[in-house]
Design a protein around this motif. Structure first.
Motif, PDB file in Angstrom:
ATOM      1  N   PRO A   1      -1.079  -7.401  -0.608  1.00 36.06           N
ATOM      2  CA  PRO A   1      -0.198  -7.741  -1.737  1.00 36.06           C
ATOM      3  C   PRO A   1       0.455  -9.115  -1.639  1.00 36.06           C
TER       4      PRO A   1
ATOM      5  N   ILE B   1       1.703  -5.409  -8.276  1.00 37.81           N
ATOM      6  CA  ILE B   1       1.207  -5.155  -6.918  1.00 37.81           C
ATOM      7  C   ILE B   1       1.950  -6.026  -5.911  1.00 37.81           C
ATOM      8  N   ALA B   2       2.378  -7.219  -6.325  1.00 33.63           N
ATOM      9  CA  ALA B   2       3.029  -8.157  -5.407  1.00 33.63           C
ATOM     10  C   ALA B   2       4.422  -7.716  -4.985  1.00 33.63           C
TER      11      ALA B   2
ATOM     12  N   ARG C   1      -4.317  -4.521  -3.383  1.00 33.55           N
ATOM     13  CA  ARG C   1      -3.411  -3.479  -2.901  1.00 33.55           C
ATOM     14  C   ARG C   1      -3.369  -3.449  -1.372  1.00 33.55           C
TER      15      ARG C   1
END
Length: 450
Positions: free
Chosen positions: A118, A146-147, A115
């Motif tokens: 990312p 998250i990416a 996080r």
């Protein structure tokens, strides 16, 4: 310096930096250049990240000796961790946790790190891998997301997210993500893989065959797992259509023989051989060659999902090593590791049932494997992979004359393989035995060959 996705790396050598990028891109794209990191790490022992990634490569061996092979690299990385970025130092700690078997801590610390970074797509892929091995589909999806939005232009992000959606049974979202990945990179094998899962689950057999045959030429230079696994998916579609010669050819040419000592290649071969037999395909003496290589692993209990299939392969080949592996499972089930409950309450009865089935003790298989099935996801693997255990249990139901139970299972299976040759053939046999001849005739008529 930075890696290919803009993450800062502590590195002064261009060749080492290239090795790091080869690992990252090779890991995401399933290409063999990922192992170039081993040479880079040996050539540049002062690069912490190269040592860390080399340790990871050895841990992906998925074998009892993996931590030992990784140790020298992890130790070097730890000695350098005070001189690098916080992200790199954290990756060293994660690799050590992996080698120690503390996967819960790895996942907790790893997600926090992702996080904060990312664009670290290799880390996100690593987290998905471990969540997958624990059967945590929502965590797989959460981690992949998250990416976004930082890496929305990267195809491999959408392939990861697609598989997370598919494992959560969100098939429309899975297909959309897979197609988005392929729009950016048509040869993304993980996107192909996710879409194959969707088509299998939705019974789109002919479409699945056409799609996978079209993209199969792009798998030639992949690592053995991805090449063999995508062909494994194509073989499942062939099985549905009763194309036995094509299934045998796929097994002999693409599923088995690329890396006979690798865990994933071995379980892919075991799974396909078992399915072939259950569908009435003559597999000849193929179990013997597979068992020779599985036996070389010894009493391997690194992952329950893998161990269950090693055991079945050994037992089907009549190897005495099956009993030694069963004893190792019993011991693991009485251990104290974080996954002891899974071994005790899922893997242990499943292994007892699988061993019994391979030895034609179908009553024991029904009782033991049936006990494990409701929680089988906790052992890891995908829905499509774990379906093997459902099929073996179904066969035991039929072998023991539990026709009412078998009919229920078969009709549910027909919902995702409506005109499959094997499932409708089995249904026809059950309906004849219970005196429902009209339904038997309908089942026979549904069988779609070719």
């Amino acid at each position: 310096m930075t890696d290919r996705y803009g993450n800062a790396i502590t590195c002064t050598c261009a060749d080492t930096a290239q090795g790091i990028d080869d690992f990252i891109h090779g890991f995401l794209s399933y290409t063999t250049k990922a192992v170039n990191i081993l040479h880079a790490a040996e050539a540049d022992p002062g690069c912490c990240l190269a040592q860390t990634y080399a340790g990871m490569i050895w841990m992906f061996l998925e074998a009892p000796e993996a931590p030992g092979r990784a140790e020298a690299f992890i130790t070097r990385a730890e000695a350098l961790a005070g001189q690098v970025t916080d992200r790199e130092a954290a990756l060293v700690r994660l690799t050590r946790l992996w080698a120690q078997g503390d996967i819960p801590a790895l996942l907790d610390q790893g997600e926090s790190l992702a996080r904060r970074h990312p664009r670290d797509l290799a880390l996100i892929k690593l987290l998905q891998y471990h969540h997958f091995n624990r059967g945590d589909a929502p965590a797989m999806l959460r981690t992949g997301l998250i990416a976004l939005p930082e890496s929305a232009a990267e195809p491999y992000v959408h392939g990861m997210i697609a598989f997370g959606y598919e494992q959560c049974h969100l098939l429309d979202q899975a297909e959309a993500s897979a197609r988005r990945a392929m729009k950016i990179e048509p040869a993304d094998p993980w996107a192909h893989h996710a879409l194959a899962h969707v088509m299998l689950t939705q019974g789109r057999v002919d479409e699945g065959i056409a799609f996978l045959e079209q993209v199969a030429p792009t798998w030639v230079d992949l690592n053995s797992f991805m090449h063999s696994h995508n062909w494994w998916h194509l073989a499942l579609f062939y099985l549905s259509r009763g194309r036995h010669d094509d299934v045998r050819a796929a097994y002999d040419t693409h599923v088995w023989g690329l890396a006979k000592d690798y865990s994933q290649d071995q379980v892919g071969a075991a799974s396909l051989l078992a399915r072939m037999e259950l569908a009435g395909v003559d597999v000849g003496d193929r179990w013997g060659d597979l068992a020779d290589h599985v036996a070389a692993r010894g009493a391997d209990t690194v992952q329950p999902f893998l161990t269950m299939q090693y055991l079945y392969a050994l037992a089907r080949a009549g190897r005495a090593e099956a009993d030694a592996l069963m004893q190792a499972v019993e011991a693991r089930a009485h251990g104290t590791a974080f996954d002891a409950e899974v071994w005790a309450h899922v893997a242990l009865p499943a292994c007892r049932g699988l061993l019994a089935h391979a030895r034609c003790d179908f009553e024991t298989c029904v009782a033991q494997l049936g006990q494990a099935l409701p929680r089988m996801a906790e052992t890891g693997g995908s829905h499509a992979q774990r379906d093997l255990f459902e099929q073996i249990h179904l066969d035991a139901l039929m072998q023991t004359g539990r026709l009412a139970q078998a009919q229920q299972v078969l009709e549910l299976r027909r919902s995702f393989d409506p005109d499959g040759v094997a499932v409708n053939g089995a249904l026809a046999g059950v309906y004849r035995k219970v005196g429902l001849d009209a339904l038997a005739a309908e089942a026979e008529a549904r069988r779609k060959f070719g």
